[in-house]
Every structure is written in structure tokens, then in C-alpha cells.
Design an enzyme around this catalytic site. Structure first.
Site, PDB file in Angstrom:
ATOM      1  N   GLY A 165       0.822  -1.209   0.000  1.00 18.64           N
ATOM      2  CA  GLY A 165       0.000   0.000   0.000  1.00 18.64           C
ATOM      3  C   GLY A 165       0.853   1.256   0.000  1.00 18.64           C
ATOM      4  O   GLY A 165       1.819   1.372  -0.757  1.00 18.64           O
ATOM      5  N   ALA A 208       6.512  -1.355  -1.727  1.00 19.28           N
ATOM      6  CA  ALA A 208       6.553  -2.780  -2.049  1.00 19.28           C
ATOM      7  C   ALA A 208       7.952  -3.332  -1.774  1.00 19.28           C
ATOM      8  O   ALA A 208       8.905  -2.577  -1.552  1.00 19.28           O
ATOM      9  CB  ALA A 208       6.179  -2.996  -3.515  1.00 19.28           C
ATOM     10  N   ASP A 227      -3.552  -3.481  -9.252  1.00 22.16           N
ATOM     11  CA  ASP A 227      -3.537  -3.835 -10.680  1.00 22.16           C
ATOM     12  C   ASP A 227      -2.656  -2.861 -11.455  1.00 22.16           C
ATOM     13  O   ASP A 227      -1.940  -3.262 -12.377  1.00 22.16           O
ATOM     14  CB  ASP A 227      -4.961  -3.806 -11.242  1.00 22.16           C
ATOM     15  CG  ASP A 227      -5.884  -4.744 -10.482  1.00 22.16           C
ATOM     16  OD1 ASP A 227      -5.399  -5.787 -10.003  1.00 22.16           O
ATOM     17  OD2 ASP A 227      -7.081  -4.421 -10.363  1.00 22.16           O
TER      18      ASP A 227
HETATM   19  P1  ATP Z   1      -6.172  -3.049  -4.595  1.00 21.11           P
HETATM   20  O1  ATP Z   1      -6.572  -4.428  -4.184  1.00 21.11           O
HETATM   21  O2  ATP Z   1      -7.025  -1.969  -4.010  1.00 21.11           O
HETATM   22  O3  ATP Z   1      -5.961  -2.874  -6.055  1.00 21.11           O
HETATM   23  P2  ATP Z   1      -3.676  -3.784  -3.398  1.00 21.11           P
HETATM   24  O4  ATP Z   1      -3.891  -4.038  -1.954  1.00 21.11           O
HETATM   25  O5  ATP Z   1      -3.579  -4.909  -4.325  1.00 21.11           O
HETATM   26  O6  ATP Z   1      -4.760  -2.751  -3.930  1.00 21.11           O
HETATM   27  P3  ATP Z   1      -1.703  -1.867  -2.631  1.00 21.11           P
HETATM   28  O7  ATP Z   1      -0.620  -2.521  -1.882  1.00 21.11           O
HETATM   29  O8  ATP Z   1      -2.738  -1.115  -1.873  1.00 21.11           O
HETATM   30  O9  ATP Z   1      -2.370  -2.927  -3.609  1.00 21.11           O
HETATM   31  O10 ATP Z   1      -1.099  -0.833  -3.671  1.00 21.11           O
HETATM   32  C1  ATP Z   1      -0.262  -1.229  -4.726  1.00 21.11           C
HETATM   33  C2  ATP Z   1       0.765  -0.166  -4.958  1.00 21.11           C
HETATM   34  O11 ATP Z   1       0.110   1.073  -5.261  1.00 21.11           O
HETATM   35  C3  ATP Z   1       1.639   0.103  -3.757  1.00 21.11           C
HETATM   36  O12 ATP Z   1       2.757  -0.781  -3.762  1.00 21.11           O
HETATM   37  C4  ATP Z   1       2.029   1.554  -3.979  1.00 21.11           C
HETATM   38  O13 ATP Z   1       3.123   1.646  -4.870  1.00 21.11           O
HETATM   39  C5  ATP Z   1       0.803   2.143  -4.639  1.00 21.11           C
HETATM   40  N1  ATP Z   1      -0.061   2.765  -3.625  1.00 21.11           N
HETATM   41  C6  ATP Z   1      -1.082   2.215  -2.941  1.00 21.11           C
HETATM   42  N2  ATP Z   1      -1.588   3.089  -2.046  1.00 21.11           N
HETATM   43  C7  ATP Z   1      -0.884   4.229  -2.184  1.00 21.11           C
HETATM   44  C8  ATP Z   1      -0.909   5.515  -1.561  1.00 21.11           C
HETATM   45  N3  ATP Z   1      -1.783   5.809  -0.581  1.00 21.11           N
HETATM   46  N4  ATP Z   1      -0.016   6.439  -1.969  1.00 21.11           N
HETATM   47  C9  ATP Z   1       0.868   6.188  -2.953  1.00 21.11           C
HETATM   48  N5  ATP Z   1       0.956   4.997  -3.573  1.00 21.11           N
HETATM   49  C10 ATP Z   1       0.090   4.024  -3.205  1.00 21.11           C
END
Ligand code: ATP
Length: 314
Positions: free
Chosen positions: A226, A230, A256
Site C-alpha cells: 500500500g 513494495a 492492478d
Molecule cells: P487493490 O486491491 O485496491 O488494487 P492492493 O492491496 O492490491 O490494492 P496496494 O498494496 O494497496 O495494492 O497498492 C499497490 C501499490 O500502489 C503500492 O505498492 C504503492 O506503490 C501504490 N499505492 C497504494 N496506495 C498508495 C498511496 N496511498 N499512496 C501512494 N501509492 C500508493
């Protein structure tokens, strides 16, 4: 052939700006983890195909029209005359919290089968992208994605698997039973930290799960964190990457977008640092705009948001 073949279910998403129980106006959008990735890649100029079943009505036509408008190849899509479109109703409560109601059981998309994928795979994509949503939809969909992963791996086509656990569709045990074998065919596994034990032993910690995947032939494990960015694991070790600091308005689709950015970097031949930079840049584009994929950049917009790894601007 295309650069990336994505396989999954595309849904019609009906978004409400007010609480759903109050009624009022809904806006109609295309949704679906794999179609989001296909759109992200197509916007960056890659040749991306999406394959799945759509309903043989105006809703199926809407799905196809949206994908085509985004430049996604829909050549292999089948229309199912007997089943309805999968629907989701969405109510955003905060930037991070969106309530979803699904009406997708028995949908056209869930009737995906092996025969739907033979032609698209035979066309020889450079990469295949799958998510853990599709095997949850039905027995035939699980067989189909397992088949395509196995066949792609057998001819040396890299497979990317995003674990993407949907607790509404199946239990963690059922997910693990399908996803552990699927991960064995993957070159790239993408997961959130709390999803890693779905491609490993129950209760496995991150290190154990990652080590197991690398031992089974996975080249890169991407753990999404998030707003914390990562971590990428390869045989050479772990590379952390920070998220791009932006003001999030809608985080749905960030994962995604991240995957699309990573795969774009892979197709462009970037090194790990470059791939991760593009991944976090696309994740940031996704969260600063409302909608699952609407805010994703064209290639000439990439420089508007740049990710950096260990001080390197990309
Ligand atoms: P979703 O299921 O909602 O698509 P996810 O849980 O699979 O999301 P996240 O880890 O929330 O994926 O987000 C993926 C990437 O997006 C993160 O590694 C980051 O680079 C970017 N990201 C997510 N939230 C933020 C944020 N608040 N600010 C900046 N970048 C973000």
C-alpha cells in the site's frame, strides 16, 4: 502475437457516490483485476489482450466497447448466450474503504473454460497474466487458468500470477489448494503481505513463503504494501521500493496498476529498479484518481509521476 495475454472476468461496476441504501444515481464502469492490467499496459503502448466470457447483451457489449476504446485486443472473447453479466455495486466510504456488493454467481464470466483459451494462447503472447480471482469463479474457470498457466510455462512463456484473494468467493483453504499449484507455473508472483501464505504452507511467514516460491522456480515475488510501497524478492535478495508520496482519493485498482507498471518495465527490458519504479508510479496514478483504471497514464504522461528506488529518480 500480443505482448501480454490477460485472462479473467470483466464486471459491470455500478458506482454510487452516496450510501447505496439511499439509492440515487449510479454510474456504470468496467471493472475486473485482469482487464485493469490490460488497460494499464495498453495505455503505455503495449499490445495487451483480454480474454473471458461476456454476456450476449448490452452489458457484454459495454464491456467489449470499453476494452476496445482502450486499445485492448478482444479478439478471443466469447459471448455466452445463456448467462448474465457479472455485476458489482460500489459505495466508497473513504479513500481506503469501499463497500462492494457482488452479483456475479453464475455469470457469463464464471463459465470460462479451457476451450476459450486455446486460440489466444496459440497466438503466442510474450507474457500471460492471471489473477487468483478467476480460479475462484467455478470449476471450469479454475481448470482453464490452470491449463493456460501450465501450457504457457511448458513453452517458456512467463506467467504472472497476482494472488488477489477474494474472501467473498472462497475460503483461504480453498484458495490455497488452487493457488499453490498455479504459483508453481509462475515466473512472477504478486501478493499483498497477508496473501503470501495462500501460495505457501498455511501460516507461513513472508520469508518462508518467498523462499518456497523461489525454490519452485518463481523468479520474482512482489509484495505490495500500500502506501508503504513494495518489496521485490529474487534469488539475489530483497529490494524495497517506496510508494510515491501522493494524496490518495481512491485506492481501488492500485494493485492492478502496480502490476501493469511492473510488466510494462519487464516488456521494455528495464532492470529490477526500473520495473519497480514504473510499478509504484502506476500505483500512484491509480490512487490519485477516482475509478479503478480511469486515471492510468499514457506513456507520454509517465513523467508526471516518477517512482524512485534508493535515491534514483526513474
Ligand atoms: P487493490 O486491491 O485496491 O488494487 P492492493 O492491496 O492490491 O490494492 P496496494 O498494496 O494497496 O495494492 O497498492 C499497490 C501499490 O500502489 C503500492 O505498492 C504503492 O506503490 C501504490 N499505492 C497504494 N496506495 C498508495 C498511496 N496511498 N499512496 C501512494 N501509492 C500508493
Amino acid at each position: 502475437g500480443v505482448d501480454v495475454l490477460t485472462v479473467g472476468e470483466a464486471l459491470v461496476s455500478l458506482r454510487s457516490s452516496a450510501p447505496l441504501n439511499l439509492g440515487g444515481s449510479l454510474t456504470m464502469h468496467l471493472a475486473g483485476a485482469e482487464s485493469n492490467v490490460a488497460i494499464g499496459l495498453a495505455r503505455l503502448g503495449h499490445r495487451a489482450a483480454w480474454v473471458g466470457r461476456v454476456s450476449d447483451d448490452e452489458l457484454g457489449e459495454f464491456v467489449l466497447r470499453q476494452l476496445r476504446a482502450e486499445g485492448v485486443d478482444t479478439y478471443g472473447v466469447r459471448r455466452d448466450p445463456d448467462r448474465p453479466a457479472g455485476l458489482m455495486f460500489l459505495e466508497r466510504r473513504t479513500a481506503d474503504l469501499t463497500r462492494v456488493i457482488y452479483q456475479r454467481a453464475g455469470s457469463a464470466g464464471s463459465a470460462l473454460g479451457v476451450d476459450d483459451l486455446r486460440g489466444p494462447l496459440a497466438a503466442g503472447p510474450r507474457l500471460v497474466h492471471l489473477s487468483g480471482v478467476t480460479p475462484a469463479l467455478s470449476d471450469s474457470a479454475r481448470e482453464a487458468v490452470t491449463w493456460v498457466a501450465r501450457e504457457a510455462a511448458a513453452v517458456g512463456t512467463p506467467v504472472c500470477l497476482d494472488v488477489n484473494h477474494r474472501a467473498r468467493l472462497w475460503s483461504r483453504e480453498a484458495a490455497r489448494a488452487a493457488l499453490v499449484p498455479l504459483a508453481g507455473y509462475a515466473s512472477i508472483v504478486v501478493a499483498s503481505a497477508d496473501e503470501l501464505d495462500l501460495v505457501a504452507e498455511p501460516g507461513a511467514d513472508e520469508g518462508t513463503a518467498v523462499a518456497g516460491l523461489l525454490r519452485r522456480g518463481v523468479h520474482t515475488v512482489l509484495v505490495k504494501l500500500g502506501a508503504d510501497g513494495a518489496r521485490a524478492y529474487t534469488r539475489d535478495g530483497v529490494t524495497p521500493v517506496a510508494a510515491v508520496p501522493v494524496t490518495a482519493v481512491d485506492t481501488v485498482g492500485a494493485g492492478d496498476a502496480f502490476t501493469a507498471g511492473y510488466l510494462s518495465g519487464h516488456l521494455d527490458g528495464l532492470d529490477l529498479t526500473g520495473r519497480l519504479g514504473r510499478a509504484v508510479a502506476l500505483g500512484a496514478f491509480a490512487v490519485v484518481a477516482s475509478g479503478d483504471w480511469e486515471g492510468l497514464p499514457r506513456r507520454d504522461e509517465l513523467s508526471l509521476i516518477t517512482g524512485s528506488v534508493a535515491g534514483t529518480t526513474l
